[in-house]
Write an enzyme that holds these catalytic residues in place. Sequence first.
Site, PDB file in Angstrom:
ATOM      1  N   CYS A  59       0.826  -1.221   0.000  1.00  0.00           N
ATOM      2  CA  CYS A  59       0.000   0.000   0.000  1.00  0.00           C
ATOM      3  C   CYS A  59       0.856   1.266   0.000  1.00  0.00           C
ATOM      4  CB  CYS A  59      -0.963  -0.004   1.163  1.00  0.00           C
ATOM      5  SG  CYS A  59      -0.187  -0.401   2.716  1.00  0.00           S
ATOM      6  N   HIS A  69      19.133  -0.019  -1.722  1.00  0.00           N
ATOM      7  CA  HIS A  69      17.733   0.374  -1.542  1.00  0.00           C
ATOM      8  C   HIS A  69      16.880  -0.842  -1.184  1.00  0.00           C
ATOM      9  CE1 HIS A  69      13.921   2.391  -2.005  1.00  0.00           C
ATOM     10  NE2 HIS A  69      13.534   1.422  -2.831  1.00  0.00           N
TER      11      HIS A  69
END
Lengths: 274, 442
Positions: free
Chosen positions: B49, B97
């Site tokens: 989300c 990352h």
Amino acid sequence: MLQPIDILNLFLPILYASVFAAYIYDFFTEKKFVNNSKRIILFVTLILHALYLISRTIEFDHPPITSKFEIFSIIAFSIGFSYFILELLTDIRGTGAFIILFSLGFQIVSSLFIEHNYTVPEVLRNRLLGLHVVNALLGYSGITISAVYGLLFILLYKNLKANKFGLVFNRLPSLEILEKLSFYSAVIGFILLTIAIIIGTIWLPSAFPNFSYLDPKLIGTFFVWIVYGIGILRKLFGNLYGKKVIFFSLTGFAIAIISLIITSTLGKTFHSFY
Amino acid sequence: MNLVGISINHKTSPLDLREALHLNHDEIVTLIPRLKNSLFSEGVVISTCNRTEIFGFPQNQELDLSSIIDELIRFKPVNEIKQEHFLKFFSCGAVRHLFSVASGIDSMIIGDSQILGQVKEAFEISEDLDFAGAALRRIFDTAIKTGKRAIKETTISEGAVTVSYAAVQVVEKIFSSLDKKSALVIGAGETGELAAVHLRDKGIGKIAIANRTIERAEKLAKKIHGEIVPFQFYKEHLHNFDIVISATSSNNIIVSYDDIKSAVKKRKNTPLILMDIAVPRDIDPDVKKIDNVFYHDMDSLKIIVDQNLQKRKDQIPLVQKIIMEEMIGFFGWFNTLDVVPTIKTMRLFFEEIRNDELEKIKNKVSDEDFIKIEDMTRRMIGRILHNPTVKLREFAETGANIKEVAANTMILKDLFNLGSIPSNGKGINEDKNNPEGTNEKK
């Protein structure tokens, strides 16, 4: 054997200070390494302290209960030992600093003022007296620990009521656990105190034919015993929770301290052997 | 290392864009063949989300990262989305990352441990669709290991960071265990539900729901295996519960001082915890004056949440250290992929010389002597090649300078003319992104 005794006498306050430092450091930082090693430091300290007390008994040919400062050392040991057992049984490690502080205080005073005492009154060599004293001191250690947990309970209770979520909130166990620890320590203290009173009652008439049951020390001890007895019975059979349990623990402890101060300074008691 | 990645997340775009671009399982399964056809030899699509990210090894070394974004937007068109809403990563940056995402330090709620499962799940989808090779597997295995280490070795995921969970944390500071305690949750909305679920997860002995709409109460009670207290009678039941959590949308106080005073009396002064997680408040705050009543509202619970968030932030440097350690380990392994074929070829080269020479003398010496010579030459070759092999591996594993590794490998190849040695299809031509040869050639 005097030299090792003197060395241990010098080192015991340092050892208790190290234990206290480890526990207080862990309380503030919660470092894993300290968390595991502090118990080991306490264990080593207690072993050395036990050796010290045994050495004194052998060297001076009497149990180390013949002066205030010998007794202070035993109190330091019994508080530390009782806490150690409690920590092992419950695995609650966050409260040690507050208990060990008492051991440290008693041992510092003892180490500073203790003397080598070869000649003592014959009455102090009695075995029943030894048992009486050991039970009494362990009993007092129990109620001291109970009082410390009681104070920690009050501290956390007030923090929770005031919405303070700092160190006390983060590090102390729950209120329910603190209450249990305080109560169980009080029960153990009460049982040992009861044994000490029974032994004392058996032994007293033979050792002191002229003693009086109105002796301030006996009255003080009786009051302490009654307060704890009522508190324990009410908790077991009545509806005593939380702060009220703690109230009994702290009241009993306060009476014990007041009684100790009065009998050792103001009142005349047969209980002063030195 | 030619891993590339793109990311749209809570730091780069507003919620509505992230929501619009969110890909469910089926959409990811549909997108992967498109990526496979046009852009990547292998890759992974992560979508939660709060983020949508694509990582992969490009088919074409000159791949423009914007084309990945274009492909994603073509697949799921979203109005107003721009290239600026995306972060682009390449090589070491892409790996770092990914490790940051897996360890939770890139999450909106720092230390969120759910993301670790989501990363794992995303890789499994790629694996199922034959879109993940050995190098990508190693990257994701290391990412998951990094996430697990962060949880285990630091306190990045510890402490309540939602009001509902903070309420449970306070409850645990009052009661030692919840298995013999009972709780009443008033209000079956999102907040109430979350608190009820937390209590159930913590092993509460008994839980009951009171809600104006009975159907909603029933639904939540079923979910958490709880009971229902009719909303019109909840005040009469307050004394039966050790914990009362109120989370209704009422505009007025619904639990008064007198209600609690009366409940505490009936409870014979046993502790009662009141958690008012409604705005505006449901419970009269004066109840905190009653002995053995522990009242907490949103403001007080927010203090815990903020403290815990700060503690998690303080753990970021420790997690970054773990990320760095895992990156060094990963690139150490990755760089050895360059030298492994060379080492294999070099050993093969020497082995072939040895075999040739052995063949020449085979019929000139006795069988017994031949065995001795064979054994001696094997040991000799072993000793000669020991140092170069170890040194080459060392160069690669330290991973400090990839060019240096390449230069040393090249010198070795030139000295022994290894490039021209036939290697049975193995060795110098092996694909670094596919060291196990499990994928088709790029």
